[in-house]
Design a protein around this motif. Sequence first.
Motif, PDB file in Angstrom:
ATOM      1  N   UNK A  34       0.951  -1.072  -0.118  1.00  0.00           N
ATOM      2  CA  UNK A  34      -0.098  -0.093  -0.022  1.00  0.00           C
ATOM      3  C   UNK A  34       0.779   1.316   0.106  1.00  0.00           C
ATOM      4  N   UNK A  35       2.091   1.182  -0.059  1.00  0.00           N
ATOM      5  CA  UNK A  35       2.940   2.383  -0.334  1.00  0.00           C
ATOM      6  C   UNK A  35       3.041   2.854  -1.725  1.00  0.00           C
ATOM      7  N   UNK A  36       3.262   4.109  -2.131  1.00  0.00           N
ATOM      8  CA  UNK A  36       3.219   4.819  -3.261  1.00  0.00           C
ATOM      9  C   UNK A  36       4.528   3.921  -4.128  1.00  0.00           C
ATOM     10  N   UNK A  37       4.006   3.807  -5.520  1.00  0.00           N
ATOM     11  CA  UNK A  37       5.211   3.291  -6.157  1.00  0.00           C
ATOM     12  C   UNK A  37       6.539   4.067  -6.325  1.00  0.00           C
ATOM     13  N   UNK A  38       6.250   5.429  -5.930  1.00  0.00           N
ATOM     14  CA  UNK A  38       7.533   6.358  -6.223  1.00  0.00           C
ATOM     15  C   UNK A  38       8.323   6.243  -5.184  1.00  0.00           C
ATOM     16  N   UNK A  39       7.994   5.369  -3.996  1.00  0.00           N
ATOM     17  CA  UNK A  39       8.827   5.479  -2.888  1.00  0.00           C
ATOM     18  C   UNK A  39       9.681   4.035  -3.001  1.00  0.00           C
ATOM     19  N   UNK A  40       9.596   3.155  -3.688  1.00  0.00           N
ATOM     20  CA  UNK A  40      10.280   1.985  -4.122  1.00  0.00           C
ATOM     21  C   UNK A  40      11.711   2.132  -4.716  1.00  0.00           C
TER      22      UNK A  40
END
Length: 498
Positions: free
Chosen positions: A308-314
């Motif tokens: 459920x984390x934003x893709x941008x943080x991966x």
Amino acid sequence: LRDLWLYEQRIRSVLTTLGITDMDLPMASLSGGMVKKVALAQVLVEDTRILLLDEPTNHLDLVTIKWLEDYLVSTDRAVFMVTHDRYFLDSVCTGIYELSNAALTRYEGNFSVYLEKKALAEEIAANTETRIESVLRKEREWLLRGPQARGTKARARVDAVHRMINREKLPEEDAFSFAVTGRRLGGKILEAENITKVYDGNPEPVISGFTYRFRKGERIGIFGNNGTGKTTLLNLLTETIPCSSGRVARGDNTVFGYFMQNPALSDTGGTVLEYISEKASVITMADGTILSASRLLERFGIIGPAQYVPLATLSGGERKRVYLVRLLMENPNFLVLDEPTNDFDIYTMSVLEDFLSSFAGCLVVVSHDRYFMDRTVESLFVLGSDGSISGFAGSCSEYLAFLSDNRKPVEPADTAKPVPVKSRSEKPKKRSFKEQKEFDFIEEEILTMEAEKDALEARLSSGESDHRVLAEISSDLTRISAEIEEKYRRWEYLSNLC
């Protein structure tokens, strides 16, 4: 000045061995694999006691990986590295450190021995857990009878029970494999007819006159040195880029799943699970069961809140795993994989390998991981430096053995023997009178031979159209390159003498 010249020649020797012969090329013009070779040469030429290598095989071609493997086996220096290349681990390492659950455990031996010892350790841990559970069943019964914890022995027994109940349980690494109900392929799958690709500013074709008709169930690996156009071929087959000439015709029922080496995720604003669910929320397994997107993400190491984390943080590696899961959820029947194992751990690669072993569609793979290639493909397209493509019926390891047995490498420079590194404690031998005389003139001979090579390269690019003349120049160029390489090795040997 002489020391500087010796250092420069050592750099030239290593770079030539790695297949880089033009020392004046701008770094910005090099492919990712060539940049990796330059960085590797920079490390190897230094006279150090230890080599620290972080994923040294990533972006290298398979011939260079084999050369590096032989070099590390023969060097006197200590080697400490991180790698997911299992054949590489097996050949080079004499000890394995496993980082798991915030603990570092050492296993003596290579990767195969590590797997055996780890399996034994897990079996012992499972038996210990079974014994603890057996004891706990009896102790729980004792606690339920309500013992009076007045005495020291009773209190100690209660405390021991609580310690067993609250003990840390290490997570189990469940084996996981899956197969999906694949899309049906039609009679016509994919046809490439005389396709050629020439890039602006470079008159030489990267791919030249390639014709092939793909058949159902084919599993093909692409073999070639860095810069020979492996990714270009994939882009042409999937029509990601246009052909300069020729045509590619895809069958009506053919659905590509193209895993790019550096994927660009279309929308990084949403969460991981939202990104996966855009294509499909469930996937039907071969046995008829339904697997949700969330469950499949878990099997690839993306668990709970991480979905459920934003893709941008991966990180880059995490994005690649998400990209792979989305690709598989689309249920393609023609998989095209460009370096799929980069940034994946060995567990993730095993899951992917198991999936591909049961995949009923067509498969085309570019990978530097020989173990992965051996498990997933049955034949090879071999790319030459002149844009030609030939076939080989067999695995990657069989082709490397074929090259070794026939002494006919894809590029002559790539199979040179490792440059030996002199140990600090080793006393140099003295040159004989004959060797000293040879050493006095060898530098001048190298310069003369390099001048001859430059002249041949100039003739080759002069626009000569006579095929017989071009063949003669090419033959002379191959000969002089091999002779220069041999001279550099001889110079290296003589310079280490005193």
